[in-house]
Design a protein around this motif. Structure first.
Motif, PDB file in Angstrom:
ATOM      1  N   THR A   1       3.494   6.023 -22.505  1.00 56.27           N
ATOM      2  CA  THR A   1       4.582   6.859 -23.009  1.00 56.27           C
ATOM      3  C   THR A   1       4.166   7.528 -24.317  1.00 56.27           C
ATOM      4  O   THR A   1       3.331   6.993 -25.055  1.00 56.27           O
ATOM      5  CB  THR A   1       5.857   6.031 -23.223  1.00 56.27           C
ATOM      6  OG1 THR A   1       5.560   4.911 -24.069  1.00 56.27           O
ATOM      7  CG2 THR A   1       6.424   5.542 -21.898  1.00 56.27           C
TER       8      THR A   1
ATOM      9  N   ASP B   1       5.488   7.706 -27.163  1.00 54.12           N
ATOM     10  CA  ASP B   1       5.665   6.881 -28.360  1.00 54.12           C
ATOM     11  C   ASP B   1       4.734   5.677 -28.397  1.00 54.12           C
ATOM     12  O   ASP B   1       4.711   4.917 -29.373  1.00 54.12           O
ATOM     13  CB  ASP B   1       7.120   6.415 -28.494  1.00 54.12           C
ATOM     14  CG  ASP B   1       7.590   5.542 -27.332  1.00 54.12           C
ATOM     15  OD1 ASP B   1       6.758   5.113 -26.505  1.00 54.12           O
ATOM     16  OD2 ASP B   1       8.809   5.282 -27.252  1.00 54.12           O
TER      17      ASP B   1
ATOM     18  N   ASP C   1       6.689  12.266 -18.363  1.00 56.06           N
ATOM     19  CA  ASP C   1       7.084  13.538 -18.975  1.00 56.06           C
ATOM     20  C   ASP C   1       6.927  13.497 -20.491  1.00 56.06           C
ATOM     21  O   ASP C   1       6.723  12.428 -21.099  1.00 56.06           O
ATOM     22  CB  ASP C   1       8.490  13.957 -18.549  1.00 56.06           C
ATOM     23  CG  ASP C   1       9.592  13.022 -19.026  1.00 56.06           C
ATOM     24  OD1 ASP C   1       9.385  12.253 -19.985  1.00 56.06           O
ATOM     25  OD2 ASP C   1      10.685  13.049 -18.421  1.00 56.06           O
TER      26      ASP C   1
ATOM     27  N   GLU D   1       8.942  13.788 -22.865  1.00 56.42           N
ATOM     28  CA  GLU D   1       9.977  13.062 -23.601  1.00 56.42           C
ATOM     29  C   GLU D   1       9.850  11.546 -23.430  1.00 56.42           C
ATOM     30  O   GLU D   1      10.552  10.782 -24.104  1.00 56.42           O
ATOM     31  CB  GLU D   1      11.369  13.492 -23.130  1.00 56.42           C
ATOM     32  CG  GLU D   1      11.710  14.957 -23.379  1.00 56.42           C
ATOM     33  CD  GLU D   1      11.016  15.912 -22.421  1.00 56.42           C
ATOM     34  OE1 GLU D   1      10.737  17.067 -22.828  1.00 56.42           O
ATOM     35  OE2 GLU D   1      10.723  15.497 -21.274  1.00 56.42           O
ATOM     36  N   GLY D   2       8.990  11.117 -22.546  1.00 61.65           N
ATOM     37  CA  GLY D   2       8.853   9.695 -22.279  1.00 61.65           C
ATOM     38  C   GLY D   2      10.044   9.122 -21.543  1.00 61.65           C
ATOM     39  O   GLY D   2      10.278   7.911 -21.564  1.00 61.65           O
ATOM     40  N   ARG D   3      10.744   9.976 -20.836  1.00 63.94           N
ATOM     41  CA  ARG D   3      11.982   9.569 -20.173  1.00 63.94           C
ATOM     42  C   ARG D   3      11.762   9.190 -18.718  1.00 63.94           C
ATOM     43  O   ARG D   3      12.303   8.198 -18.244  1.00 63.94           O
ATOM     44  CB  ARG D   3      13.000  10.715 -20.272  1.00 63.94           C
ATOM     45  CG  ARG D   3      14.404  10.379 -19.806  1.00 63.94           C
ATOM     46  CD  ARG D   3      15.370  11.505 -20.170  1.00 63.94           C
ATOM     47  NE  ARG D   3      15.071  12.748 -19.503  1.00 63.94           N
ATOM     48  CZ  ARG D   3      15.625  13.146 -18.361  1.00 63.94           C
ATOM     49  NH1 ARG D   3      16.506  12.363 -17.740  1.00 63.94           N
ATOM     50  NH2 ARG D   3      15.312  14.309 -17.828  1.00 63.94           N
ATOM     51  N   ARG D   4      10.963   9.980 -18.022  1.00 67.45           N
ATOM     52  CA  ARG D   4      10.745   9.744 -16.597  1.00 67.45           C
ATOM     53  C   ARG D   4       9.257   9.691 -16.259  1.00 67.45           C
ATOM     54  O   ARG D   4       8.435  10.347 -16.907  1.00 67.45           O
ATOM     55  CB  ARG D   4      11.417  10.835 -15.755  1.00 67.45           C
ATOM     56  CG  ARG D   4      12.933  10.729 -15.707  1.00 67.45           C
ATOM     57  CD  ARG D   4      13.535  11.767 -14.800  1.00 67.45           C
ATOM     58  NE  ARG D   4      14.956  11.507 -14.553  1.00 67.45           N
ATOM     59  CZ  ARG D   4      15.721  12.225 -13.761  1.00 67.45           C
ATOM     60  NH1 ARG D   4      15.205  13.279 -13.114  1.00 67.45           N
ATOM     61  NH2 ARG D   4      16.998  11.919 -13.582  1.00 67.45           N
TER      62      ARG D   4
ATOM     63  N   ASP E   1      13.230   6.281 -13.895  1.00 68.72           N
ATOM     64  CA  ASP E   1      13.831   6.285 -15.225  1.00 68.72           C
ATOM     65  C   ASP E   1      13.214   5.112 -15.981  1.00 68.72           C
ATOM     66  O   ASP E   1      13.422   3.948 -15.633  1.00 68.72           O
ATOM     67  CB  ASP E   1      15.347   6.131 -15.132  1.00 68.72           C
ATOM     68  CG  ASP E   1      16.012   6.193 -16.492  1.00 68.72           C
ATOM     69  OD1 ASP E   1      15.890   5.203 -17.250  1.00 68.72           O
ATOM     70  OD2 ASP E   1      16.647   7.203 -16.809  1.00 68.72           O
ATOM     71  N   ILE E   2      12.415   5.426 -17.010  1.00 72.01           N
ATOM     72  CA  ILE E   2      11.635   4.386 -17.672  1.00 72.01           C
ATOM     73  C   ILE E   2      12.535   3.415 -18.438  1.00 72.01           C
ATOM     74  O   ILE E   2      12.298   2.199 -18.434  1.00 72.01           O
ATOM     75  CB  ILE E   2      10.581   5.019 -18.596  1.00 72.01           C
ATOM     76  CG1 ILE E   2       9.589   5.850 -17.754  1.00 72.01           C
ATOM     77  CG2 ILE E   2       9.828   3.951 -19.388  1.00 72.01           C
ATOM     78  CD1 ILE E   2       8.611   6.666 -18.577  1.00 72.01           C
ATOM     79  N   ALA E   3      13.572   3.910 -19.086  1.00 69.11           N
ATOM     80  CA  ALA E   3      14.446   3.049 -19.895  1.00 69.11           C
ATOM     81  C   ALA E   3      15.130   1.980 -19.047  1.00 69.11           C
ATOM     82  O   ALA E   3      15.245   0.822 -19.462  1.00 69.11           O
ATOM     83  CB  ALA E   3      15.478   3.891 -20.634  1.00 69.11           C
ATOM     84  N   THR E   4      15.579   2.364 -17.858  1.00 70.77           N
ATOM     85  CA  THR E   4      16.292   1.413 -17.002  1.00 70.77           C
ATOM     86  C   THR E   4      15.374   0.725 -15.995  1.00 70.77           C
ATOM     87  O   THR E   4      15.764  -0.281 -15.383  1.00 70.77           O
ATOM     88  CB  THR E   4      17.426   2.116 -16.234  1.00 70.77           C
ATOM     89  OG1 THR E   4      16.859   3.120 -15.370  1.00 70.77           O
ATOM     90  CG2 THR E   4      18.405   2.764 -17.198  1.00 70.77           C
TER      91      THR E   4
END
Length: 328
Positions: free
Chosen positions: A160, A162, A202, A204-207, A222-225
């Motif tokens: 990711t 970050d 992506d 944004e590090g989101r997907r 979805d990386i967060a979930t």
């Protein structure tokens, strides 16, 4: 006759090349996307070499012997070094992109394939196809500092933006692993399509998007979930995914094509006919073009992401794979 293997590891005899002393680079560097790319570094697996292509005129300007059937590639954050996996010699090769010399090479396991560089801590991650682990590598010291158990036959890797998470496409487990890079702990395994291979995150590090070789589709995570939020049918034997200008571009190995779909609606946009057996793919810093290595045609092709047409090609070495991030 060129060999094409089902698992992505082509086994050919190769001799090791000499290495020179590796210099150091800052652990934290300016983000790679802030400057335009000028070159492509294409791993030629059956040619045992690395082709350097000038993106300005799509001309191959050098071909450097690497040996060991080079396949995977990632760039250091400052773009000075390329990290190349050589499955046959079981090594990670550190290539100085400025001097165009092999700087260091060392053993990283039994079947190194996918590779990714952390954006800030100086570490490199190498997927080992045979031992089902990811090696955490200090490339300056030339050694493996940790190993992370994941699913079977890890292939593509991505970190990711970050730097907090590493994702691994575990091909023979039909799953994607999420790893906490601070602890080197696998925190989740996410079921996806059949035989995931390339994986892309992506900006944004989101997907994350993984190309599923055996189910002819792309899973969207979805990386967060840690959940799959979409599945998109694509062409035959998808290999890798690039993201540009709100669209996904997927190389279809056996379809000799790119599938393009919209990232918001997930609706298909177009299928673009390209070279034979397309594999590695990457978008440039602006998203105006994507570049594709075509294994059987021995070319790197450029596709305009607005016009959705091929606008150039460069001859490279034999069996170009370019599996990972290969532009600088």
């Amino acid at each position: 006759m060129r060999q094409r293997s089902h698992n992505g590891l082509v086994i050919l005899a190769a001799a090791l090349s000499a290495a020179v002393v590796l210099g150091c680079w800052p652990a934290a560097a300016e983000p790679i996307a802030t400057h335009p790319f000028s070159e492509a570094l294409v791993t030629n697996q059956t040619g045992d070499s690395l082709s350097i292509v000038s993106l300005a005129d799509m001309k191959s300007v050098a071909e450097i012997a690497i040996s060991g059937n080079p396949a995977g590639i990632a760039m250091s954050p400052d773009r000075k070094y390329a990290f190349i996996t050589s499955p046959e010699s079981k090594e990670l090769v550190v290539f100085d992109a400025d001097t165009r010399q092999v700087a260091k090479r060392f053993n990283v396991g039994e079947g190194p394939l996918g590779v990714a560089a952390h954006p800030s801590n100086g570490l490199v991650y190498v997927a080992d196809w045979y031992v089902h682990k990811i090696s955490v590598v200090d490339p300056l010291a030339g050694k493996v500092v940790a190993q992370i158990a994941v699913g079977d036959s890890p292939s593509g890797l991505a970190v990711t933006p970050d730097g907090k998470s590493l994702l691994s496409a575990d091909r023979d487990s039909d799953a994607v692993s999420i790893i906490d890079t601070a602890t080197n702990a696998r925190v989740k395994s996410i079921p996806v399509g059949k035989r995931p291979f390339g994986i892309t995150i992506d900006a944004e590090g989101r997907r994350a998007y993984t190309a599923n070789v055996a189910s002819d589709d792309v899973s969207i995570i979805d990386i967060a979930t840690g959940t799959v939020v979409g599945t998109v049918p694509v062409g035959h034997r998808p290999y890798a995914v690039a993201l540009a200008r709100g669209r996904a571009f997927v190389t279809n190995q056996y379809g000799s094509s790119l599938s393009v779909f919209d990232l918001d609606s997930l609706a298909p946009v177009k299928t673009i006919e390209i070279g034979d057996h397309p594999e590695g793919i990457m978008a440039d810093a602006t998203g105006a073009n994507v570049y594709v290595a075509c294994w059987f045609d021995n070319v790197l092709m450029r596709i305009d992401t607005d016009k959705l047409t091929v606008t150039g090609e460069a001859a490279v070495g034999d069996g170009p794979r370019a599996f990972g991030l290969f532009l600088r």
